[in-house]
Design a protein around this motif. Structure first.
Motif, PDB file in Angstrom:
ATOM      1  N   LEU A  58       0.677  -1.159   0.027  1.00  0.00           N
ATOM      2  CA  LEU A  58       0.052   0.073   0.008  1.00  0.00           C
ATOM      3  C   LEU A  58       0.876   1.313  -0.097  1.00  0.00           C
ATOM      4  O   LEU A  58       0.409   2.413  -0.160  1.00  0.00           O
ATOM      5  CB  LEU A  58      -0.853  -0.023   1.318  1.00  0.00           C
ATOM      6  CG  LEU A  58      -1.831  -1.116   1.285  1.00  0.00           C
ATOM      7  CD1 LEU A  58      -2.632  -1.155   2.671  1.00  0.00           C
ATOM      8  CD2 LEU A  58      -2.733  -1.338   0.300  1.00  0.00           C
ATOM      9  N   GLU A  59       2.304   1.095   0.296  1.00  0.00           N
ATOM     10  CA  GLU A  59       2.980   2.345   0.432  1.00  0.00           C
ATOM     11  C   GLU A  59       3.585   2.727  -0.743  1.00  0.00           C
ATOM     12  O   GLU A  59       2.866   2.709  -1.807  1.00  0.00           O
ATOM     13  CB  GLU A  59       4.176   2.023   1.407  1.00  0.00           C
ATOM     14  CG  GLU A  59       4.723   3.418   2.168  1.00  0.00           C
ATOM     15  CD  GLU A  59       6.222   3.362   2.280  1.00  0.00           C
ATOM     16  OE1 GLU A  59       6.962   2.370   1.861  1.00  0.00           O
ATOM     17  OE2 GLU A  59       6.937   4.222   2.962  1.00  0.00           O
ATOM     18  N   ASP A  60       4.855   3.023  -0.607  1.00  0.00           N
ATOM     19  CA  ASP A  60       5.622   3.582  -2.099  1.00  0.00           C
ATOM     20  C   ASP A  60       5.510   2.849  -3.330  1.00  0.00           C
ATOM     21  O   ASP A  60       5.490   1.324  -2.986  1.00  0.00           O
ATOM     22  CB  ASP A  60       7.137   3.903  -1.667  1.00  0.00           C
ATOM     23  CG  ASP A  60       7.583   5.040  -0.572  1.00  0.00           C
ATOM     24  OD1 ASP A  60       6.304   5.605  -0.305  1.00  0.00           O
ATOM     25  OD2 ASP A  60       8.439   5.108  -0.338  1.00  0.00           O
ATOM     26  N   ALA A  61       5.270   3.299  -4.487  1.00  0.00           N
ATOM     27  CA  ALA A  61       5.066   2.776  -5.514  1.00  0.00           C
ATOM     28  C   ALA A  61       3.684   2.439  -5.913  1.00  0.00           C
ATOM     29  O   ALA A  61       3.296   2.219  -7.114  1.00  0.00           O
ATOM     30  CB  ALA A  61       5.512   1.255  -5.883  1.00  0.00           C
ATOM     31  N   THR A  90       0.987  -7.719   4.397  1.00  0.00           N
ATOM     32  CA  THR A  90       0.889  -6.341   3.563  1.00  0.00           C
ATOM     33  C   THR A  90       2.098  -5.397   4.166  1.00  0.00           C
ATOM     34  O   THR A  90       2.505  -5.531   5.367  1.00  0.00           O
ATOM     35  CB  THR A  90      -0.682  -5.642   4.193  1.00  0.00           C
ATOM     36  OG1 THR A  90      -0.646  -4.446   3.163  1.00  0.00           O
ATOM     37  CG2 THR A  90      -0.579  -5.516   5.552  1.00  0.00           C
ATOM     38  N   ARG A  91       2.172  -4.038   3.310  1.00  0.00           N
ATOM     39  CA  ARG A  91       3.097  -3.020   3.884  1.00  0.00           C
ATOM     40  C   ARG A  91       2.136  -1.943   3.827  1.00  0.00           C
ATOM     41  O   ARG A  91       1.586  -1.508   2.720  1.00  0.00           O
ATOM     42  CB  ARG A  91       4.174  -2.850   2.726  1.00  0.00           C
ATOM     43  CG  ARG A  91       4.868  -1.482   3.220  1.00  0.00           C
ATOM     44  CD  ARG A  91       6.376  -1.446   2.467  1.00  0.00           C
ATOM     45  NE  ARG A  91       5.932  -0.638   1.194  1.00  0.00           N
ATOM     46  CZ  ARG A  91       7.121  -0.465   0.453  1.00  0.00           C
ATOM     47  NH1 ARG A  91       8.446  -0.452   0.812  1.00  0.00           N
ATOM     48  NH2 ARG A  91       6.874   0.125  -0.710  1.00  0.00           N
ATOM     49  N   ILE A  92       2.028  -1.439   5.061  1.00  0.00           N
ATOM     50  CA  ILE A  92       1.163  -0.087   4.982  1.00  0.00           C
ATOM     51  C   ILE A  92       1.892   1.056   4.821  1.00  0.00           C
ATOM     52  O   ILE A  92       3.087   1.175   4.769  1.00  0.00           O
ATOM     53  CB  ILE A  92       0.483  -0.186   6.526  1.00  0.00           C
ATOM     54  CG1 ILE A  92       1.620  -0.356   7.631  1.00  0.00           C
ATOM     55  CG2 ILE A  92      -0.365  -1.219   6.908  1.00  0.00           C
ATOM     56  CD1 ILE A  92       1.221   0.091   9.102  1.00  0.00           C
ATOM     57  N   PRO A 121       6.861   0.716   7.350  1.00  0.00           N
ATOM     58  CA  PRO A 121       7.946   1.278   6.761  1.00  0.00           C
ATOM     59  C   PRO A 121       8.634   2.321   7.437  1.00  0.00           C
ATOM     60  O   PRO A 121       7.986   2.815   8.284  1.00  0.00           O
ATOM     61  CB  PRO A 121       7.484   1.930   5.127  1.00  0.00           C
ATOM     62  CG  PRO A 121       5.898   1.855   5.614  1.00  0.00           C
ATOM     63  CD  PRO A 121       5.580   0.855   6.635  1.00  0.00           C
ATOM     64  N   LYS A 122       9.804   2.563   7.122  1.00  0.00           N
ATOM     65  CA  LYS A 122      10.457   3.858   7.803  1.00  0.00           C
ATOM     66  C   LYS A 122      10.439   4.007   9.110  1.00  0.00           C
ATOM     67  O   LYS A 122      10.179   4.944  10.020  1.00  0.00           O
ATOM     68  CB  LYS A 122       9.848   5.352   7.187  1.00  0.00           C
ATOM     69  CG  LYS A 122       9.941   5.403   5.650  1.00  0.00           C
ATOM     70  CD  LYS A 122       9.229   6.444   4.990  1.00  0.00           C
ATOM     71  CE  LYS A 122       9.383   6.454   3.497  1.00  0.00           C
ATOM     72  NZ  LYS A 122       8.948   5.375   2.660  1.00  0.00           N
ATOM     73  N   VAL A 123      10.423   2.870   9.965  1.00  0.00           N
ATOM     74  CA  VAL A 123      10.606   2.778  11.240  1.00  0.00           C
ATOM     75  C   VAL A 123      11.870   3.441  11.782  1.00  0.00           C
ATOM     76  O   VAL A 123      12.988   3.272  11.497  1.00  0.00           O
ATOM     77  CB  VAL A 123      10.569   1.430  11.785  1.00  0.00           C
ATOM     78  CG1 VAL A 123      10.646   1.073  13.518  1.00  0.00           C
ATOM     79  CG2 VAL A 123       9.130   0.682  11.292  1.00  0.00           C
ATOM     80  N   LEU A 155      14.100  -1.143   7.704  1.00  0.00           N
ATOM     81  CA  LEU A 155      15.198  -0.355   8.123  1.00  0.00           C
ATOM     82  C   LEU A 155      15.701   0.375   6.857  1.00  0.00           C
ATOM     83  O   LEU A 155      16.335   0.093   6.014  1.00  0.00           O
ATOM     84  CB  LEU A 155      16.518  -1.213   8.349  1.00  0.00           C
ATOM     85  CG  LEU A 155      17.436  -0.954   9.393  1.00  0.00           C
ATOM     86  CD1 LEU A 155      16.745  -0.691  10.680  1.00  0.00           C
ATOM     87  CD2 LEU A 155      18.501  -2.148   9.406  1.00  0.00           C
ATOM     88  N   GLU A 156      15.095   1.945   6.897  1.00  0.00           N
ATOM     89  CA  GLU A 156      15.228   2.657   5.929  1.00  0.00           C
ATOM     90  C   GLU A 156      15.482   3.966   6.356  1.00  0.00           C
ATOM     91  O   GLU A 156      15.421   4.763   5.332  1.00  0.00           O
ATOM     92  CB  GLU A 156      14.297   2.540   4.757  1.00  0.00           C
ATOM     93  CG  GLU A 156      12.673   2.542   5.241  1.00  0.00           C
ATOM     94  CD  GLU A 156      11.812   2.242   4.177  1.00  0.00           C
ATOM     95  OE1 GLU A 156      11.964   2.394   3.023  1.00  0.00           O
ATOM     96  OE2 GLU A 156      10.525   2.290   4.611  1.00  0.00           O
ATOM     97  N   THR A 157      15.832   4.421   7.533  1.00  0.00           N
ATOM     98  CA  THR A 157      16.242   5.775   7.959  1.00  0.00           C
ATOM     99  C   THR A 157      17.829   5.563   8.798  1.00  0.00           C
ATOM    100  O   THR A 157      17.686   4.528   9.515  1.00  0.00           O
ATOM    101  CB  THR A 157      15.325   6.602   8.609  1.00  0.00           C
ATOM    102  OG1 THR A 157      15.259   5.727  10.079  1.00  0.00           O
ATOM    103  CG2 THR A 157      13.917   6.394   8.049  1.00  0.00           C
ATOM    104  N   ALA A 182      16.666   1.971  -1.007  1.00  0.00           N
ATOM    105  CA  ALA A 182      16.385   3.136  -1.595  1.00  0.00           C
ATOM    106  C   ALA A 182      16.073   4.279  -0.606  1.00  0.00           C
ATOM    107  O   ALA A 182      16.926   5.542  -0.481  1.00  0.00           O
ATOM    108  CB  ALA A 182      15.102   3.203  -2.523  1.00  0.00           C
ATOM    109  N   ASP A 183      15.253   4.371   0.282  1.00  0.00           N
ATOM    110  CA  ASP A 183      14.942   5.238   1.323  1.00  0.00           C
ATOM    111  C   ASP A 183      16.240   5.594   2.171  1.00  0.00           C
ATOM    112  O   ASP A 183      16.496   6.711   2.612  1.00  0.00           O
ATOM    113  CB  ASP A 183      13.849   5.144   2.117  1.00  0.00           C
ATOM    114  CG  ASP A 183      12.429   5.572   1.330  1.00  0.00           C
ATOM    115  OD1 ASP A 183      12.341   6.520   1.320  1.00  0.00           O
ATOM    116  OD2 ASP A 183      11.578   4.975   1.180  1.00  0.00           O
ATOM    117  N   LEU A 184      16.834   4.598   2.632  1.00  0.00           N
ATOM    118  CA  LEU A 184      17.871   4.705   3.443  1.00  0.00           C
ATOM    119  C   LEU A 184      19.188   5.437   3.005  1.00  0.00           C
ATOM    120  O   LEU A 184      19.604   6.234   3.432  1.00  0.00           O
ATOM    121  CB  LEU A 184      18.531   3.379   3.823  1.00  0.00           C
ATOM    122  CG  LEU A 184      19.634   3.294   4.853  1.00  0.00           C
ATOM    123  CD1 LEU A 184      19.458   4.120   5.897  1.00  0.00           C
ATOM    124  CD2 LEU A 184      20.008   1.854   5.174  1.00  0.00           C
TER     125      LEU A 184
HETATM  126 MG   LIG Z   1      11.253   2.876   1.119  1.00  0.00          MG
END
Ligand SMILES: [Mg+2]
Ligand SMILES: CC(=O)SCCNC(=O)CCNC(=O)[C@H](O)C(C)(C)COP(=O)(O)OP(=O)(O)OC[C@H]1O[C@@H](n2cnc3c(N)ncnc32)[C@H](O)[C@@H]1OP(=O)(O)O
Ligand SMILES: CC(=O)C(=O)O
Length: 358
Positions: A58-61, A90-92, A121-123, A155-157, A182-184
């Motif tokens: 449900l998130e990015d993309a 799911t990815r919220i 995501p982005k925890v 793990l993206e920050t 990518a986000d990381l």
């Molecule tokens: Mg990401």
């Protein structure tokens, strides 16, 4: 701080008791699909049994204007599809987005009994997991869900990486972590624009030939070796997950057409201790299933060492190599994984069963 005695208590009256141990379910490929994309959604029923995890993203993309369609699509799929042996995740949307509250309050009552894991995501730290943990308990209690839904953090920050241990320890629902390269990369201000994988600029170079005076001669060919930009983070993730009894995963490999490099990246993660990787396109499922299943040769070797080591103590020589208490433990990791996979994959079972230990 939650005390040890409260750690396994439900966070809402009527919510299911948290699990004491995260089940080791095969999850070689976490296959992403957009539940609001009719073509992808139509393929989901036929993918059951061909992949260990099907994840409705449900998130990015997913475009902002399609968030609700994707959520509705996921509910429909969750209600209609029998997932059999395949896990349903799911990815919220991220916790700072306007969509996440509706994601959770819609999904848990509608398909909470089908969802195995919710990927967050982005925890950034334990506080994010605590928030989702409590909300899930309230929603599970209200909906009468009897099996707790597990949480997987991406793990993206940079802050998430710095807080990795407290994230893993934040809740008995914590199932695992995935690398979000990518986000990381963006958050760390790394200078790669790729979604995962290596980079030709990140390399080491063979030493130069030197003249009699010791000065490098620059005209000779010098081999370069591309390095893995993600080695540090993956290794950190593997240690944190092992320490907390949860599972590490490599994330996405965006160069869909470069199946060779994808296999290499997945294999590096497998060797370092990851249990699976994401698949963004059907072509990547086969790669992950192959890479994250121990080879027949490795299983054969592991069984030979275990047989030769008897009670598992002491030291023996096998094919000119020393084996001892520690290497037999390594071999047991390999054999245990092979047994888990053989239980759900008849082709692998046939291959492993055919092994003759001489
Ligand atoms: Mg990401
Ligand atoms: C950094 C991150 O957050 S990564 C995670 C978020 N990203 C994602 O989830 C991306 C998921 N994947 C995708 O969106 C797509 O695979 C793309 C955009 C990368 C490529 O899509 P396409 O250009 O359609 O690929 P392609 O033409 O090769 O697709 C072939 C067929 O496979 C289908 N397909 C493609 N990806 C998937 C998928 N993930 N699941 C199921 N079916 C898929 C296509 O719909 C197409 O179907 P058709 O033969 O009926 O027309
Ligand atoms: C996996 C993911 O979300 C990322 O790389 O940003």
């Amino acid at each position: 701080m939650r005390t040890a005695k409260d750690f396994f208590a439900p966070l809402a009256v009527g919510a299911p008791a948290p699990v004491r141990e995260i089940p080791a379910r095969p999850s070689r490929a976490i296959h992403f699909f957009d539940p609001g994309n009719p073509k992808m959604a139509a393929k989901v029923p036929d993918m059951v049994g061909t992949v260990d995890v099907l994840l409705g993203n449900l998130e990015d993309a997913v475009k902002a204007e399609n968030k609700e369609i994707a959520r509705e699509g996921l509910v429909k799929i969750g209600q209609e599809v029998d997932f059999g042996p395949t896990q349903f995740w799911t990815r919220i949307n991220s916790l700072d987005s306007p969509w996440v509250l509706d994601d959770l309050t819609t999904l848990v009552p509608a398909i909470g009994d089908k969802l195995d894991v919710i990927m967050v995501p982005k925890v950034q730290g334990a506080e994010d997991i605590h928030y989702v943990d409590r909300l899930l308990a309230q929603l599970e209690a209200k909906a009468g869900i009897t099996k707790p839904i597990l949480i997987h953090a991406i793990l993206e920050t940079a802050r998430g990486v710095a807080n990795i241990e407290e994230i893993c320890a934040a809740s008995p629902r914590m199932q695992g972590l995935s690398l979000g390269p990518a986000d990381l990369a963006a958050d760390r201000r790394m200078k790669t624009t790729r979604v995962g994988g290596g980079h030709p600029g990140y390399l080491v170079r063979q030493d130069p030939e030197r003249g009699a005076d010791g000065v490098p001669l620059y005209d000779g060919e010098r081999t370069t070796y591309q390095q893995d930009l993600w080695h540090y983070t993956i290794a950190r993730m593997v240690d944190a997950c092992a320490m907390h009894g949860i599972y590490p995963y490599y994330g996405p490999f965006g160069d869909i057409k470069d199946t060779v490099a994808c296999e290499d990246q997945f294999r590096n993660a497998f060797l370092l201790g990851c249990v699976g990787a994401w698949s963004l396109h059907p072509v990547q499922i086969k790669i992950a299933n192959k890479v994250f299943s121990p080879s027949v040769e490795d299983v054969k070797h592991a069984r030979r060492v275990i047989a030769a080591m008897g009670d598992g103590t002491g030291a023996v020589m096998l094919d000119g190599k020393m084996e001892d208490d520690a290497s037999v433990k390594q071999c047991k990791v390999m054999v245990a994984l092979a047994e888990e996979l053989a239980a759900i994959d008849p082709d692998l079972k046939a291959k492993y069963d055919a092994i003759v230990v001489d």
